[in-house]
Design a protein around this motif. Structure first.
Motif, PDB file in Angstrom:
ATOM      1  N   ALA A 155       0.845  -1.196   0.000  1.00 50.44           N
ATOM      2  CA  ALA A 155       0.000   0.000   0.000  1.00 50.44           C
ATOM      3  C   ALA A 155       0.879   1.244   0.000  1.00 50.44           C
ATOM      4  N   ARG A 157       0.423   5.314   0.627  1.00 50.47           N
ATOM      5  CA  ARG A 157      -0.495   6.344   1.104  1.00 50.47           C
ATOM      6  C   ARG A 157      -0.507   7.516   0.124  1.00 50.47           C
ATOM      7  N   HIS A 267      -5.322   5.197   0.068  1.00 51.43           N
ATOM      8  CA  HIS A 267      -4.180   4.383  -0.314  1.00 51.43           C
ATOM      9  C   HIS A 267      -4.355   3.800  -1.722  1.00 51.43           C
TER      10      HIS A 267
END
Length: 316
Positions: A155, A157, A267
């Motif tokens: 992931a 951000r 994300h």
């Protein structure tokens, strides 16, 4: 054709859902596609696909092989891009999942600029509020608004997500503005989608939990948005969803000392791979530059958002 091309055909059949659809995408006849799949199965000594007249399904061995083939093809694409990085642009088809409202408001309006900058790339954007199976459903990445749990996925951000209590001026003129959390609980209509009940807030005295009690029941966050604008009650909304309404005075923040306590971010989530395909990288970079730590939908709200509730717990 090489064994690598056979794997490419196999992956395209799984993604497209049928041999005829994969053949159209690759400019091959269904007979050729079927022949290459059989050749691959014969070489591996196992059946990869269960075939019926209407659809195909992966066998257990086929599912495991498909997951690994995707990583292999991504690595090949990345290797080619590395060699020609100076002149080559991202190419191919990029399959993306995004939340319905966010995708409509903050992804779709910017796609023209992205596609213009990447003319060799086509985009398949699916809007859904479900957490899709990124690997199993063949997505290159998903945009998620969540507090992410640990997983095998990677992931990045993209932006903070701030959630505030708000109401329409018409509602506040009719019911009055809440002066305390207890006043909110005792005397005001609180509306939320079923998945967002209860509200978990943080304020001057730390974490608080507020149950939703309203004449309106819905599973749709978009219904809640329209209801709060229409003056039905008070809602807890993300600023990306109601930023324009706050700036235009159609909604007002109430009880500003309280915010959502759960840390949530925006994300880009994608399968864990050593080599990130160029088409995924350029799209994630585009979104990160577009949104960033001070996203455009919070313009005009910076002063309020910079103030932290009187609590040791910080919230976004």
């Amino acid at each position: 054709m090489s064994n690598l091309t056979d794997m490419e055909i196999f992956a395209r059949v799984v993604t497209a859902g049928s041999m005829s659809a994969a053949g159209r995408e690759m400019s091959l006849s269904p007979a050729v596609v079927s022949k290459r799949i059989r050749r691959l199965e014969d070489r591996l000594g196992t059946r990869l696909l269960q075939r019926t007249t209407r659809q195909i399904a992966l066998t257990e061995a086929g599912q495991g092989f498909y997951d690994r083939v995707l990583a292999i093809l991504a690595s090949v694409e990345e290797a080619e891009t590395f060699v020609t990085r100076g002149s080559a642009q991202a190419r191919g088809t990029l399959k993306v999942s995004a939340p319905t409202s966010f995708g409509r408001l903050h992804v779709a309006p910017h796609l023209g600029r992205f596609l213009e900058a990447n003319p060799d790339l086509s985009l398949n954007l699916d809007l859904s509020d479900d957490f899709v199976d990124i690997v199993g459903d063949g997505y290159d990445l998903a945009i998620r608004i969540a507090e992410l749990s640990d997983s095998s996925l990677v992931a990045r951000r993209l932006a903070p997500v701030h959630r505030v209590l708000c109401a329409a001026p018409a509602y506040l003129a009719r019911q009055g503005e809440p002066t305390s959390l207890q006043d909110l609980i005792d005397n005001h209509v609180r509306i939320a989608a079923a998945a967002q009940d209860p509200w978990r807030l943080v304020g001057p005295h730390g974490p608080e939990i507020v149950r939703v009690s309203a004449p309106l029941r819905t599973n749709s966050s978009e219904v809640v948005r329209e209801a709060v604008i229409a003056g039905v009650g008070i809602a807890l909304r993300s600023t990306w969803d109601i930023g324009p309404e706050l700036r235009e005075g159609k909604l007002r923040i109430v009880l500003p000392a309280f915010r959502a306590s759960k840390e949530v971010g925006l994300h880009a989530v994608y399968p864990s791979r050593r080599f990130l395909p160029a088409k995924v990288r350029v799209f994630i970079d585009f979104l990160a530059q577009l949104y960033g730590p001070a996203p455009y939908w919070d313009a005009g709200l910076e002063q309020w958002l910079s103030e932290t509730p009187h609590s040791a717990t910080a919230a976004e």
